[in-house]
Design a protein around this motif. Structure first.
Motif, short mmCIF file in Angstrom:
data_model
loop_
_atom_site.label_atom_id
_atom_site.label_comp_id
_atom_site.label_asym_id
_atom_site.label_seq_id
_atom_site.Cartn_x
_atom_site.Cartn_y
_atom_site.Cartn_z
N PHE A 64 0.84 -1.18 0.00
CA PHE A 64 0.00 0.00 0.00
C PHE A 64 0.88 1.24 0.00
CE2 PHE A 64 -4.33 -1.56 0.86
CZ PHE A 64 -4.05 -2.89 1.13
N SER A 65 0.36 2.32 -0.54
CA SER A 65 1.07 3.59 -0.51
C SER A 65 0.21 4.63 0.19
CB SER A 65 1.41 4.05 -1.93
OG SER A 65 0.24 4.34 -2.66
N GLN A 66 0.88 5.56 0.83
CA GLN A 66 0.18 6.67 1.48
C GLN A 66 0.95 7.95 1.26
OE1 GLN A 66 -0.92 6.12 5.61
NE2 GLN A 66 -2.56 7.64 5.39
N ALA A 67 0.40 8.83 0.44
CA ALA A 67 1.00 10.13 0.18
C ALA A 67 0.51 11.11 1.24
CB ALA A 67 0.62 10.61 -1.21
N PRO A 68 1.26 12.18 1.47
CA PRO A 68 0.86 13.17 2.48
C PRO A 68 -0.55 13.69 2.23
CG PRO A 68 3.08 13.59 1.75
CD PRO A 68 2.55 12.53 0.84
N GLY A 69 -1.37 13.66 3.27
CA GLY A 69 -2.72 14.18 3.17
C GLY A 69 -3.71 13.30 2.47
N LYS A 70 -3.27 12.10 2.08
CA LYS A 70 -4.15 11.18 1.36
C LYS A 70 -4.35 9.90 2.14
CE LYS A 70 -3.16 12.89 -3.28
NZ LYS A 70 -2.80 12.49 -4.68
N GLU A 71 -5.37 9.17 1.76
CA GLU A 71 -5.63 7.89 2.39
C GLU A 71 -4.66 6.83 1.85
OE1 GLU A 71 -10.42 8.39 3.28
OE2 GLU A 71 -9.71 6.85 1.91
#
Length: 124
Positions: free
Chosen positions: A37-44
């Motif tokens: 899984f990936s999680q970018a700043p401010g995103k789910e």
């Protein structure tokens, strides 16, 4: 229970490649389907791809299909994510996760165990 530790993140230019690893300890690694899984700043947190217990089946999000490859080595209790043709929008923290099932799952809530994540930054 299984413990997961990711490594291999870093800074790379757009178009480059990185290989992430996820080392598992605890209960039998091969009992779990695995996911990235990936999680970018401010995103789910978003599903990147998954692999079945045997490694014979993989499934990818459309955004990475054809660029990323997931594999696993059950003898080494390790999961991999080969990231090619990286784009700036791939910048995120990448987490590996274990699902208590043999089937690949795409939902965050369908994974029982998580690693702490490794940062991938793609510069233009």
């Amino acid at each position: 229970q299984v413990q997961l530790v990711e490594s291999g993140g870093g800074l790379v230019q757009a178009g480059g490649s990185l290989r992430l690893s996820c080392a598992a300890s605890g209960r039998t690694f091969s009992s779990y389907a695995m996911g990235w899984f990936s999680q970018a700043p401010g995103k789910e947190r978003e599903f990147v791809g998954g692999i079945s217990r045997s490694g014979g089946t993989t499934y990818y999000a459309d955004s990475v299909k054809g660029r990323f490859i997931i594999s696993r080595d059950n003898a080494k209790n390790t999961l991999y994510l080969q990231m090619n043709s990286l784009k700036t929008e791939d910048t995120a923290v990448y987490h590996c996760a274990a699902a208590a099932t043999g089937l690949i799952r795409t939902g965050v809530n369908e994974y029982a165990y998580w690693g702490q994540g490794t940062q991938v930054t793609v510069s233009s």
